[in-house]
Scaffold this motif. Structure first.
Motif, PDB file in Angstrom:
ATOM      1  N   LEU A  40      54.248 149.312 -54.693  1.00 21.03           N
ATOM      2  CA  LEU A  40      54.556 150.370 -53.727  1.00 21.03           C
ATOM      3  C   LEU A  40      54.550 149.818 -52.319  1.00 21.03           C
ATOM      4  O   LEU A  40      53.670 149.044 -51.941  1.00 21.03           O
ATOM      5  N   VAL A  41      55.548 150.212 -51.554  1.00 17.86           N
ATOM      6  CA  VAL A  41      55.467 150.041 -50.101  1.00 17.86           C
ATOM      7  C   VAL A  41      55.752 151.403 -49.501  1.00 17.86           C
ATOM      8  O   VAL A  41      56.046 152.359 -50.220  1.00 17.86           O
ATOM      9  N   GLY A  42      55.708 151.527 -48.209  1.00 15.55           N
ATOM     10  CA  GLY A  42      55.899 152.843 -47.602  1.00 15.55           C
ATOM     11  C   GLY A  42      54.610 153.246 -46.925  1.00 15.55           C
ATOM     12  O   GLY A  42      53.537 153.228 -47.529  1.00 15.55           O
ATOM     13  N   VAL A  43      54.752 153.608 -45.657  1.00 14.28           N
ATOM     14  CA  VAL A  43      53.575 153.862 -44.832  1.00 14.28           C
ATOM     15  C   VAL A  43      52.943 155.203 -45.186  1.00 14.28           C
ATOM     16  O   VAL A  43      51.720 155.344 -45.225  1.00 14.28           O
ATOM     17  N   PHE A  98      54.591 157.908 -47.588  1.00 15.32           N
ATOM     18  CA  PHE A  98      54.871 158.454 -48.915  1.00 15.32           C
ATOM     19  C   PHE A  98      55.073 157.321 -49.918  1.00 15.32           C
ATOM     20  O   PHE A  98      55.308 156.185 -49.538  1.00 15.32           O
ATOM     21  N   THR A  99      55.021 157.660 -51.194  1.00 14.75           N
ATOM     22  CA  THR A  99      55.034 156.631 -52.228  1.00 14.75           C
ATOM     23  C   THR A  99      56.326 156.697 -53.038  1.00 14.75           C
ATOM     24  O   THR A  99      56.314 156.683 -54.254  1.00 14.75           O
ATOM     25  N   ASP A 100      57.440 156.789 -52.325  1.00 15.86           N
ATOM     26  CA  ASP A 100      58.722 156.871 -53.030  1.00 15.86           C
ATOM     27  C   ASP A 100      59.439 155.533 -53.114  1.00 15.86           C
ATOM     28  O   ASP A 100      60.548 155.462 -53.617  1.00 15.86           O
ATOM     29  N   GLN A 101      58.819 154.455 -52.610  1.00 15.73           N
ATOM     30  CA  GLN A 101      59.542 153.183 -52.535  1.00 15.73           C
ATOM     31  C   GLN A 101      58.770 152.054 -53.211  1.00 15.73           C
ATOM     32  O   GLN A 101      57.672 151.707 -52.787  1.00 15.73           O
ATOM     33  N   PRO A 102      59.360 151.456 -54.249  1.00  9.91           N
ATOM     34  CA  PRO A 102      58.713 150.288 -54.847  1.00  9.91           C
ATOM     35  C   PRO A 102      58.990 149.049 -54.020  1.00  9.91           C
ATOM     36  O   PRO A 102      59.998 148.967 -53.311  1.00  9.91           O
ATOM     37  N   TYR A 113      58.909 148.279 -41.339  1.00 14.19           N
ATOM     38  CA  TYR A 113      59.643 147.398 -42.237  1.00 14.19           C
ATOM     39  C   TYR A 113      58.944 146.075 -42.566  1.00 14.19           C
ATOM     40  O   TYR A 113      58.993 145.627 -43.721  1.00 14.19           O
ATOM     41  N   PRO A 114      58.290 145.388 -41.607  1.00 17.13           N
ATOM     42  CA  PRO A 114      57.723 144.058 -41.924  1.00 17.13           C
ATOM     43  C   PRO A 114      56.721 144.066 -43.074  1.00 17.13           C
ATOM     44  O   PRO A 114      56.467 143.017 -43.664  1.00 17.13           O
ATOM     45  N   SER A 115      56.176 145.223 -43.423  1.00 20.77           N
ATOM     46  CA  SER A 115      55.290 145.268 -44.588  1.00 20.77           C
ATOM     47  C   SER A 115      56.029 144.836 -45.848  1.00 20.77           C
ATOM     48  O   SER A 115      55.415 144.294 -46.779  1.00 20.77           O
ATOM     49  N   GLU A 116      57.324 145.083 -45.906  1.00 19.92           N
ATOM     50  CA  GLU A 116      58.088 144.754 -47.112  1.00 19.92           C
ATOM     51  C   GLU A 116      58.240 143.238 -47.276  1.00 19.92           C
ATOM     52  O   GLU A 116      57.845 142.695 -48.319  1.00 19.92           O
ATOM     53  N   PRO A 117      58.810 142.517 -46.296  1.00 23.48           N
ATOM     54  CA  PRO A 117      58.845 141.057 -46.465  1.00 23.48           C
ATOM     55  C   PRO A 117      57.452 140.452 -46.588  1.00 23.48           C
ATOM     56  O   PRO A 117      57.260 139.483 -47.335  1.00 23.48           O
ATOM     57  N   ALA A 118      56.464 141.015 -45.860  1.00 24.57           N
ATOM     58  CA  ALA A 118      55.110 140.438 -45.928  1.00 24.57           C
ATOM     59  C   ALA A 118      54.542 140.575 -47.335  1.00 24.57           C
ATOM     60  O   ALA A 118      53.915 139.649 -47.857  1.00 24.57           O
TER      61      ALA A 118
END
Lengths: 289, 836
Positions: free
Chosen positions: B144-147, B149-153, B309-314
């Motif tokens: 899961l990512v997303g600050v 809500f939990t709609d994004q893997p 967004y940077p949480s995703e590449p990180a």
């Protein structure tokens, strides 16, 4: 940078460069690289071997009996700054000064702009209205070609793989008594610098004292698979005196000369309106005297 | 008598005279300063003004200063990161390499809507130099990512919802091998019908992006009796605006470095919120928060694009580092960044606004449809700001605002400077001009008649604006600066194919986070006084080019009475300061500053007694200024602060201090949009002058005049830089930056065709700074990052429409858009009908 290149060769003379191009199929010449390097990185062009023309000595502008000869390796910056180009071929000087931005102009070469064969190449309409011819060399010898016959389509020329553009001839203009020369280059894009033309136009007209158009050449970029001369419009205007109805008719006829498409930069309809606008403004200047 | 602020130079705004009605409120406001901030650490404003640049200070160790030193506040000292950035010495993530480091790449979907029948990584694994290829099943924690809500893997498994959805991640010994392997990942994707228009997405029967339906949430502001107000209106304007998105175009694309160390991990990332990354990585790896250290690397621009967004590449780099046990660096190339990173939301804004015969607004109905893309991300928070910004700084008794967050298979909507406010401001300011035209009023006049002021200070949310309300003041000052009066009489004739126009726009900007984000709205600082009198400062808010290091340095130096060169502010690191929330919402200087002032106040409970002993006075009499501790009011009795610091060190007195700040709790009803959405507000007005070539549709912005109520100037160069940068970036959004999509695929993913302004496009910029005594942050400063952006594109739009005499209701105003708006009025429109 992720550039799929195996070998870069650095010939020290034209003869050596032509020999390498003849011997190494898949070799591609590179001068400023401002188009080619980007295309290689994006996979839009491929080259196993690059033949770097930097030391071949193709840069320089000189006068000849037939006109001004611009070496294919001459930079846009040098062309834009050259007094002879500025005074005798002002459309070309203006076009060279609008290619990319200054850092690009310091690297990009005239030969590269032609060899890249972009429909949007800024120098080409200016060269077309100047009646330019290109000198092409290979290991077997040289040939000359009217510039119009160089281009085969977007990104494609009629050059053979082992051929190289070595220079461009701009025939001198003989302006008779009482004639005036009107020559312009206009580039349309959504910012001031560093922009690919959405439409560009060069025009040259020689007008007699009585207002009759003795010669007119019109060329457009980004409105067809290659930069194009507006031949039908030229035929309409030549040997006539410009008036309102002729100007109006020219704006209709020029629509037959161009075949713009919709792309990410603009829809075809915008390009048609821009062609009409640029032509109308050029003709206004021709008429103004 | 009101005390004056220290300014290294005269305040520019006072050099010229305001034309038109005499602005009185600011003068009044200075006489009765409102102290609305309850924070106890808020310092008294420092003393006297002077009118010359301070120059380098070399304190005389013998005597101490004869005149009180006003400190660096409001001055122009060289920003601490300037030299290294200009000289190319700053180490960005792309400059960092570690022994054994691997390079990461992402295998992403090229289509926007599909089900996933299978992902095959065998060809990728076989690429030489590839070390690891991972899919969702390799994630040790939550996928899961997303600050919010939990709609994004992090990595998709069954469904693709937008281009760029990650199928697999790769680590290899070279970047070339990593990206080649990423391209070699194949997925069995079964196309679904996607939805690429947010309006269509709202219709029953539309393909759905998530099972819950495409309308994720609708926000409201409801105030007054709409039916009655409609009857009272003598003019009603209905309009629909199509407002495009925008890419951040930061100089440095997304990038991060993950370094595993046993059972914990360090992330060095280009980002605006190291704490978001800390939470994301801990969740994906199944680690405690304390086991994840995130250091903000020097960051080459953010503008919101490096908030969430940077949480995703990180998390991708962290996963690869965790599985391989080796440092892994992930750097995006520009084309990927343009396609997959978050964007300003494209929006459709529908208006029905009414005014009485005198031009007084009776009601405003606004319905905004925000294109969130495939996941909700921060869209709800963006919508909250859009929702309460929809009316601008105008007195409208009856308001009905709806803001919908709608899923599509388009680009991922996210944070971007202005955060929903620019879109609705663009629409509001356009509608005001339309109302003015219907009523035969000048655009300036209709704003004068509706702008909030000392008597009319109630926002559409019912919140009463605290402090002085300088909306009318900035309106008068900006229009005077631009030469509004008489512009139309002086308007040059169009013999050069150009038509000139002038346009005005205001902004009301709620500083810091909306009520809905209150729990994130706090900040932490650490101040360490060194034995030599120099100072280490740590804050939780990031330097992203906007000048936060400069602001923090200035505030710390001001509070401690030392020269800014003695203060070193270090990059945020989650192990050195508490979670301070994201560096967004124009809250950097505000929140850093308040925490620093708290830390300094606490430090002084230990410093002042030592100084008092040396000075032979009471601790309460100690004053810090000009690099000296001195007895208040007695210029001769002074001791260098460095000596006090040495004395503290030799006595082993604690010289480290923490600071903490959070704004007071506010009340707000999200069902009605009534309440205190924000603590306090910044007001600004921009006026644009443009030259338009109507036949070619070319817009040249010639000049922008900006008047801002900033509360207090912290650092004048940084402030002006923010205003200049905001104007240029907003001009790009308003005029040339388009994001054309085809089935969710961006058609111009390079700077060749995504047209941002260059230096050759920058207009003349005139800046007028107002300081005021209302509520604010440190020393009364408000935020500037976003107020500088928001009223620009709207002013430009209004100027273009003034020049052309038509409405253009689509942003950006590219040449084809302008020409299309002219329609049959284009002098050569007939050529399109010519038979060929």
């Amino acid at each position: 940078m992720d550039l799929p290149i195996n070998t870069v060769l650095r010939p020290a003379s034209l003869a050596e460069a032509l020999k390498l191009l003849a011997e190494r199929p898949g070799a591609r010449p590179i001068a400023g690289g401002t188009d080619l390097v980007v295309q290689l990185r994006d996979g839009r062009r491929h080259a196993d071997v690059l033949v770097d023309l930097a030391k071949v000595g193709l840069a320089g502008i000189r006068d000849s009996e037939r006109g001004l000869v611009i070496g294919a390796g001459t930079s846009m910056d040098a062309i834009a700054a050259h007094p002879g180009v500025r005074s005798r071929f002002p459309a070309l000087a203006a076009a060279a000064a609008r290619v990319g931005a200054w850092p690009i102009q310091c690297r990009a070469t005239l030969g590269g702009n032609l060899g890249n064969a972009s429909p949007a190449a800024d120098t080409v309409p200016a060269l077309l209205v100047a009646g330019a011819a290109v000198t092409i060399a290979s290991a077997r010898g040289q040939r000359q070609l009217p510039l119009e016959e160089l281009f085969a389509g977007p990104g494609r020329t009629h050059l053979k793989p082992n051929e190289l553009i070595v220079s461009v001839l701009l025939p001198s203009v003989r302006l008779g008594q009482g004639r005036r020369l009107v020559e312009r280059f206009v580039k349309v894009g959504p910012r001031q610098e560093q922009i690919i033309s959405v439409v560009c136009m060069a025009g040259r007209a020689i007008v007699a004292a009585d207002g009759r158009i003795e010669l007119v050449r019109l060329a457009f970029g980004s409105v067809a698979p290659t930069p194009v001369r507006a031949r039908a419009t030229e035929r309409l205007l030549e040997r006539k005196v410009l008036d309102g109805s002729l100007r109006h008719e020219a704006l209709a006829v020029v629509q037959e000369d161009v075949k713009p498409i919709d792309d990410v930069r603009a829809p075809a309809s915008y390009r048609r309106l821009a062609v009409a606008t640029l032509l109308d403004r050029f003709l206004a200047e021709v008429a103004r005297g | 008598m009101p005390s004056k602020r220290p300014t290294a130079r005269p305040v520019e705004g006072r050099r010229w005279k305001v034309e038109g009605p005499a602005p009185t409120q600011a003068v009044k406001s200075r006489e009765s300063r409102v102290s609305a901030s309850p924070h106890p650490a808020k310092p008294a404003r420092p003393a006297p003004a002077r009118t010359t640049d301070p120059g380098p200070r070399t304190p005389d160790p013998g005597l101490g200063p004869r005149t009180p030193d006003p400190g660096p506040l409001g001055g122009r000292h060289v920003r601490p990161d300037a030299t290294s950035k200009v000289a190319g010495l700053t180490r960005y993530v792309g400059d960092l390499a570690l022994p054994g480091m691997l390079h990461a790449a992402l295998a992403t979907s090229k289509v926007a809507a599909a089900t996933i029948a299978g992902i095959d990584t065998s060809a990728a694994v076989a690429v030489p130099d590839v070390v690891s290829v991972l899919t969702a099943k390799d994630i040790p924690g939550q996928n899961l990512v997303g600050v919010i809500f939990t709609d994004q893997p992090l990595l998709v498994t069954d469904r693709v919802r937008m281009v760029g959805d990650r199928l697999a991640v790769v680590a290899a010994r070279t970047p070339e091998a990593a990206w080649a392997a990423a391209r070699a990942v194949t997925a069995d994707l079964r196309p679904l019908s996607g939805v690429y228009d947010p309006v269509a997405a709202m219709a029953p029967g539309s393909p759905t992006v998530h099972e819950s339906g495409n309308v994720f949430k609708t926000f409201r502001v409801i105030r007054g009796d709409l039916a009655r107000a409609r009857k009272a209106a003598s003019v009603v304007v209905e309009a629909e605006y199509h407002v495009g998105g925008q890419d951040h175009a930061y100089l440095e694309p997304q990038g991060c470095l993950a370094i595993p160390e046993g059972q914990r991990i360090t992330i060095v990332a280009s980002c605006q919120c190291p704490f978001y990354i800390q939470h994301a990585v801990a969740r994906v790896l199944g680690l405690s928060l304390a086991a994840v250290r995130v250091e903000q690397a020097p960051t080459g621009g953010g503008f919101g694009g490096k908030e969430d967004y940077p949480s995703e590449p990180a998390a991708c780099a962290a996963l690869l580092a965790w599985r391989t046990g080796r440092p892994v660096r992930l750097l995006y190339h520009r084309e990927l960044d343009l396609q997959v990173s978050t964007k300003r939301h494209a929006a459709v804004v529908r208006h029905r606004w009414g005014a009485d015969a005198k031009g007084k607004l009776c009601f405003a109905e606004v319905e905004t449809i925000m294109d969130a893309g495939g996941y909700v991300g921060l869209s709800t928070v963006v919508a909250e700001r859009a929702n309460v910004s929809a009316i601008g700084p105008y007195d409208v008794p009856v308001v009905d605002v709806k803001t919908h967050v709608v899923y599509t298979n388009n680009l991922f909507g996210g944070a971007y400077r202005g955060f929903g406010a620019p879109q609705v401001t663009w629409a509001a300011e356009a509608t005001l001009d339309k109302l003015a035209r219907s009523l035969g009023l000048d655009p300036l006049e209709i704003r004068r008649r509706n702008v909030l002021d000392a008597r009319k200070r109630v926002l559409c949310t019912g919140q009463k604006l605290p402090g002085p309300v300088l909306a009318g003041e900035v309106l008068e000052r900006a229009t005077a600066l631009a030469g509004w009066e008489g512009f139309k009489a002086r308007r040059p004739a169009g013999d050069d194919h150009l038509r000139r126009g002038i346009g005005v726009s205001l902004v009301l900007y709620g500083c810091s986070l909306h009520w809905g984000g209150q729990k994130l709205d706090r900040s932490s600082a650490v101040v360490i006084l060194q034995p030599d009198g120099s100072v280490i400062v740590r804050v939780g808010l990031a330097e992203i080019g906007q000048g936060n290091l400069t602001a923090a340095q200035t505030i710390a130096a001001q509070a401690l009475g030392v020269d800014p060169s003695m203060v070193q502010v270090w990059q945020p690191d989650t192990t050195t300061v508490g979670d301070s929330g994201p560096t967004v919402a124009s809250r950097g200087a505000h929140m850093s500053g308040m925490a620093i002032l708290d830390a300094v106040a606490r430090l002084r409970t230990r410093l002042d007694p030592v100084a008092a002993e040396l000075l032979e006075c009471q601790p309460s009499e100690v004053e810090l200024a000009g690099s000296f501790a001195r007895v208040a009011g007695q210029a001769g009795r002074a001791v260098p602060i460095s000596r006090v610091a040495a004395e503290m060190a030799s006595r082993r007195i604690e010289a480290i201090s923490t600071g903490w700040y959070h704004p007071p709790e506010r009340e707000y009803d999200p069902r009605t949009g009534q309440g205190a959405a924000y603590e306090f507000y910044a007001l600004a007005c921009h006026v644009a002058r443009v030259a338009v070539d109507p036949e070619l549709g070319l817009v040249k912005v010639e000049e922008v005049s900006a008047s801002h109520d900033v509360g207090r100037v912290i650092h004048r160069d940084a402030l002006e830089g923010q205003i200049q940068g905001g104007i240029v970036q907003a001009m790009g959004w308003g005029v040339s930056e388009a994001l054309p999509l085809k089935d969710g695929v961006l058609q111009n993913p390079s700077f060749t065709d995504y047209v941002i302004p260059t230096s050759a496009d920058v207009p003349a910029i005139k800046i007028d700074i107002l300081e005021s005594d209302g509520p604010g942050g440190p020393y009364g400063a408000k935020g500037i990052g976003e107020p500088s952006f928001i009223p620009t594109a709207s002013a430009i739009r209004n100027a273009v429409c003034d020049a052309l005499g038509i409405d253009v209701d689509t942003l950006p105003l590219t040449p084809p858009t302008v020409v299309a708006a002219l329609g049959d009025r284009h002098p050569h429109a007939w050529v399109l009908e010519v038979k060929r």
